[in-house]
Design a protein around this motif. Structure first.
Motif, mmCIF file in Angstrom:
data_model
loop_
_atom_site.group_PDB
_atom_site.id
_atom_site.type_symbol
_atom_site.label_atom_id
_atom_site.label_comp_id
_atom_site.label_asym_id
_atom_site.label_seq_id
_atom_site.Cartn_x
_atom_site.Cartn_y
_atom_site.Cartn_z
ATOM 1 N N ILE A 240 80.471 75.650 72.917
ATOM 2 C CA ILE A 240 78.674 74.429 72.920
ATOM 3 C C ILE A 240 78.160 75.412 74.134
ATOM 4 O O ILE A 240 78.815 74.553 75.505
ATOM 5 N N PRO A 241 77.424 75.719 74.273
ATOM 6 C CA PRO A 241 76.782 76.045 75.824
ATOM 7 C C PRO A 241 75.685 75.438 75.978
ATOM 8 O O PRO A 241 75.009 74.180 75.740
ATOM 9 N N ALA A 242 76.529 74.828 77.259
ATOM 10 C CA ALA A 242 75.727 74.095 78.172
ATOM 11 C C ALA A 242 74.961 73.948 79.288
ATOM 12 O O ALA A 242 74.493 74.836 79.525
ATOM 13 N N HIS A 243 73.515 73.093 78.712
ATOM 14 C CA HIS A 243 72.190 73.517 79.552
ATOM 15 C C HIS A 243 72.222 72.843 81.374
ATOM 16 O O HIS A 243 71.929 73.792 81.597
ATOM 17 N N ILE A 244 73.107 71.474 81.037
ATOM 18 C CA ILE A 244 73.091 71.395 82.258
ATOM 19 C C ILE A 244 74.837 71.296 82.836
ATOM 20 O O ILE A 244 75.302 69.927 82.789
ATOM 21 N N GLY B 242 80.569 67.721 92.151
ATOM 22 C CA GLY B 242 79.673 67.870 91.296
ATOM 23 C C GLY B 242 78.411 67.858 91.854
ATOM 24 O O GLY B 242 77.522 67.712 93.710
ATOM 25 N N ASN B 243 77.834 69.591 91.433
ATOM 26 C CA ASN B 243 76.327 69.623 92.037
ATOM 27 C C ASN B 243 75.411 68.876 93.046
ATOM 28 O O ASN B 243 74.740 68.209 91.117
ATOM 29 N N THR B 244 74.405 68.094 93.448
ATOM 30 C CA THR B 244 73.448 67.612 93.354
ATOM 31 C C THR B 244 72.523 67.420 92.615
ATOM 32 O O THR B 244 71.786 66.621 91.849
ATOM 33 N N LYS B 245 71.730 68.699 92.991
ATOM 34 C CA LYS B 245 71.380 69.355 92.006
ATOM 35 C C LYS B 245 70.745 69.614 90.790
ATOM 36 O O LYS B 245 70.013 68.785 89.733
#
Ligand SMILES: Cc1cc2nc3c(=O)[nH]c(=O)nc-3n(C[C@H](O)[C@H](O)[C@H](O)COP(=O)(O)OP(=O)(O)OC[C@H]3O[C@@H](n4cnc5c(N)ncnc54)[C@H](O)[C@@H]3O)c2cc1C
Ligand SMILES: Cc1ncc(C[n+]2csc(CCOP(=O)(O)OP(=O)(O)O)c2C)c(N)n1
Ligand SMILES: [Mg+2]
Lengths: 186, 559
Positions: free
Chosen positions: B308-312, B185-188
């Motif tokens: 569903i489009p994910a924002h994050i 998983g990307n830390t940012k």
């Protein structure tokens, strides 16, 4: 239980057809590196079919590594964004790499063979067209010519339009292969 | 050594304790190897039972379930369990026999191109073409089945290759260049998610089967406790968060609670943890959670923004990611911990106004919902529970509370009638010390009834309670509600006599018809040694509510 509709809903065939005929996205050229394993092509083709994409051309060839083949595929835009298909393609274990090639950044070519009825004066005319398109006559009989043309799909199709009036006996096309411009690997 | 003996060595190296299967011509070599292999083999009565048992075993234990079948009809009999395992991401390996290589492609006796038939419903498959490939293929199959997003893998072995003499070297390095699941998983992105959570005023944690696969329930609980975040689970996620609990909203979706669905509808931030926005959850897509931003944690990149489009988006293993999310959240400064008070007030309002409820009977009649409550009471909730498909399944999801993962084993994505009994059998084999209950439908149970013989023969001590309404109840409900009550082909009468059937199978049968003694009766049935099948006569026409009607939005729930 799936979507059951209700007793009242009637689905009109026109509506269904209209929904199915919707074509949105652009044409895509996908370049896919795959492991040389049995069934790979079937797996790839199956994914496109399931998502309603029509594969227009498909070429498979060896690469400089004999364990790995390259599949080049052109598909027309379909009901769904291509994104889902490329993500699903990535999930195939034997798929190593996928590039959705942008037309501007790509050199694409296909090879086509045209068998044209060319007798009498028509013969010279066909050969002239052939010259203009930098085609090559690869077989001659008294009543026909076979011309080899290489180029973009547009060029091949233009050539076809030119020679069709002379009597196109048959035509074969390989479908495009494509390579990205510049130094980076496709 | 013979290639089949190498197969057994591979299974042992993979830690396989048990195989479910049934022999035939094309896997005779495999079965010869089983003769003195020292691995437990459970002889099922139908390969579908074997496949679902392998899935039940896998879902209960978290280990890979293994099923063997012969070529042709044996292989096609496992098609449904394979599809089922694919839909629900269940780590399973199917090893099928195939006709001799010289017969391949000739319509040889019992030849079916099983790799071809199952191509769209497997995570991967191996068609063995050379005996030397076998050990590596087996290890790769296990690796693929259990890692990343788990799923079913087939290894199809032609019978002549299985008999070949090969040198066997243990394979320790599995190298699949085209397969590198992301775990971290990307830390940012995780930091972004923490910030989004800290500023959300109406957040919901939406937890699915992926949290269970990841073993992330401790992390999920920790996350929820950080700031009193409300939690809902999908059908597949039940048990990932301990229910009942003050922060627990109940299941969401078509037959979820009003509270959970209304909370999704009004949420400003939804954190999806190993959940895939199935259409049973979203209802009408365009009206799903219209005010929400989405954080989507999933190990499969193809799930992100699929519906569903994910924002994050955060791709990786839920256990890893949620743990990091907790850390990042803790490190934030100036978080207003009182900000969710208004949200909770609203939620409590829904909970008070719309609890799950049904009208109980006055006399001795057993309502199917009450059957579930009685099961919960009789077991103290301490049981592994499988169900079939239909109304009884939904009531069980609503009224049985699961406080731990891997105790609620479901066929969710495919909805396979006949899953419950063999899955319970597999679960019991994997978890012999647990009470294993199958709440079956009278329709569904008949689809894999035959495995009761397996249970009787092998002493696999499962307790089956049939919610017997004499109907294909869920279909009847839809015909009642949406098709003007034109009941078409849903009435099954009272056939067969399940008590006699239990007896014939060598199990113990009971019939319960009295509500007033039901809890005690259930306790007694559970205390009876060996497999038990109970015919519980329940109200015939009862509907599952509340409900999001097909194609409707969550806020328009009915019932
Ligand atoms: C009759 C019937 C009625 C139903 N009604 C409802 C209902 O009302 N409500 C409901 O919720 N469901 C209902 N279902 C079930 C529904 O069909 C789906 O199966 C379910 O909603 C899917 O659950 P999920 O989103 O948790 O996904 P799952 O199918 O459990 O998928 C798990 C997700 O997690 C991901 N994942 C796996 N491993 C990891 C990991 N290690 N880390 C991170 N991510 C991971 C996977 O990639 C996948 O996207 C019903 C089913 C039936 C048969
Ligand atoms: C193999 C299969 N066939 C058909 C269905 C469609 N279906 C879903 S629920 C259901 C009724 C199940 O009846 P029963 O097992 O008696 O459960 P009840 O709803 O009555 O509790 C049916 C037929 C299915 N899910 N699976
Ligand atoms: Mg029924």
């Amino acid at each position: 239980m799936g979507d059951p509709g209700t007793k009242q809903d009637l689905l009109s065939l026109e509506d269904l057809e209209a929904a199915g005929a919707l074509r949105t996205g652009r044409k895509h050229v996908l370049s896919i590196l795959v492991e040389n394993k049995p069934g790979v092509l079937t797996r790839i083709a199956g994914l496109f079919a399931r998502r309603g994409f029509n594969i227009e051309t498909l070429t498979v060839g060896p690469t400089d590594d004999d364990q790995i083949s390259r599949v080049t595929l052109t598909v027309d835009g379909a009901l769904h964004p291509i994104d889902q298909v490329t993500k699903q393609l990535h999930k195939l274990i034997n798929v190593l790499k996928i590039r959705d090639l942008e037309p501007e950044g790509t050199v694409a070519r296909e090879l086509a063979l045209f068998k044209v009825a060319a007798e009498g004066p028509a013969r010279a005319e066909v050969m002239q067209v052939c010259d203009i398109f930098r085609g090559k006559v690869v077989d001659v009989t008294r009543r026909s010519l076979i011309v080899e043309v290489t180029g973009t799909t547009d060029k091949v199709e233009a050539f076809e339009r030119m020679v069709r009036p002379f009597g196109l006996i048959e035509m074969m096309r390989t479908g495009e292969i494509a390579i990205s411009r510049g130094r980076t690997e496709t | 050594m013979r290639a089949v003996d190498a197969v057994i060595e591979c299974l042992k190296a993979e830690g396989v304790e048990v195989v479910f299967g049934l022999p035939g011509g094309a896997n005779l070599p495999q079965y010869d190897a089983f003769y003195d292999a020292g691995i437990r083999h459970v002889l099922v009565r139908h390969e579908a039972g074997g496949g679902h048992a392998a899935a039940g075993y896998a879902k209960a234990t978290g280990k890979v379930g293994v099923c063997f079948a012969t070529s042709g009809p044996g292989a096609t009999n496992v098609v449904t369990p394979i599809a089922d395992a694919m839909m629900d991401s269940v780590p399973t390996v199917f090893i099928t026999g195939q006709v001799r290589t010289d017969l391949l492609g000739t319509d040889g006796f019992q030849e079916v191109d099983v790799v071809g038939v199952t191509m769209p419903i497997v995570k991967h498959s191996f068609m063995i073409q050379h005996p030397l490939e076998i050990p590596r293929a087996i290890h790769e199959a296990f690796h693929l089945a259990r890692t990343g997003r788990p799923g079913p893998v087939i290894v199809d072995i032609p019978t002549d290759l299985a008999r070949a003499d090969i040198p066997y070297e243990p394979v320790t390095d599995v190298h699949l260049p085209g397969y590198q699941p992301t775990h971290d998983g990307n830390t940012k992105q995780i930091r972004q998610a923490a910030k989004a959570l800290a500023s959300a005023r109406r957040p919901v944690l939406y937890v699915g089967g992926g949290a269970i696969n990841a073993g992330a329930s401790d992390e999920v609980r920790e996350l929820a406790r950080l700031d009193n975040f409300p939690v809902t689970c999908t059908l597949m996620g039940l048990g990932a968060f301990p229910a009942p609990d003050p922060q627990w909203l109940g299941m969401l979706g078509m037959h979820g609670t009003r509270t959970a669905n209304y909370a999704m509808d009004e949420a400003d931030l939804i954190v999806a943890i190993g959940a895939r926005f199935d259409d049973r959850i979203t209802g009408k897509l365009s009206e799903f959670a219209p005010r929400a931003k989405f954080v989507h944690i999933d190990i499969d990149p193809a799930e992100i923004s699929k519906n569903i489009p994910a924002h994050i988006p955060i791709v990786g293993d839920a256990k890893n990611i949620v743990a990091k999310l907790v850390k990042e959240y803790r490190a934030l400064e100036g978080v207003d911990h009182a900000r969710l008070e208004a949200w909770w007030e609203r939620i409590r309002g829904w909970q008070e106004k719309h609890p799950l409820r049904y009208e109980d009977s006055e006399g001795t009649e057993i309502k199917p919902q009450y059957l579930v409550e009685a099961l919960y009471e009789a077991t103290g909730g301490d049981a592994i529970v499988t169900t079939d498909i239909g109304q009884h399944q939904m009531w069980c999801a609503q009224y049985f509370h699961f406080d731990r993962p891997r105790r609620w084993l479901q066929s969710g994505g495919l909805g396979t009638m006949g899953f419950g009994l063999p899955a319970a059998m597999g679960a019991k084999v994997g978890m012999p010390d647990e009470t294993v209950i199958c709440l079956a439908g009278d329709g569904s149970v008949q689809m894999n009834m035959q495995e009761l013989a397996t249970c009787a023969q092998d002493g696999i001590d499962i307790k089956i309670f049939i919610s017997n309404n004499g109907y294909l109840g869920m279909v009847r409900q839809w015909q009642e509600l949406f098709w003007e009550k034109r009941y078409s082909q849903v009435d099954m009468g009272q056939f067969p006599d399940f008590v006699k059937l239990a007896d014939a199978y060598g199990a113990t049968g009971f019939r319960f018809e009295n509500k007033t003694t039901l809890v005690e009766d259930i306790k007694q049935a559970i205390a009876t040694p060996g497999p038990v099948m109970v015919d519980v006569r329940v109200t015939r026409e009862e509907n599952v509510y509340p409900m999001i009607a097909p194609g409707a939005a969550a806020r328009d729930m009915v019932g």
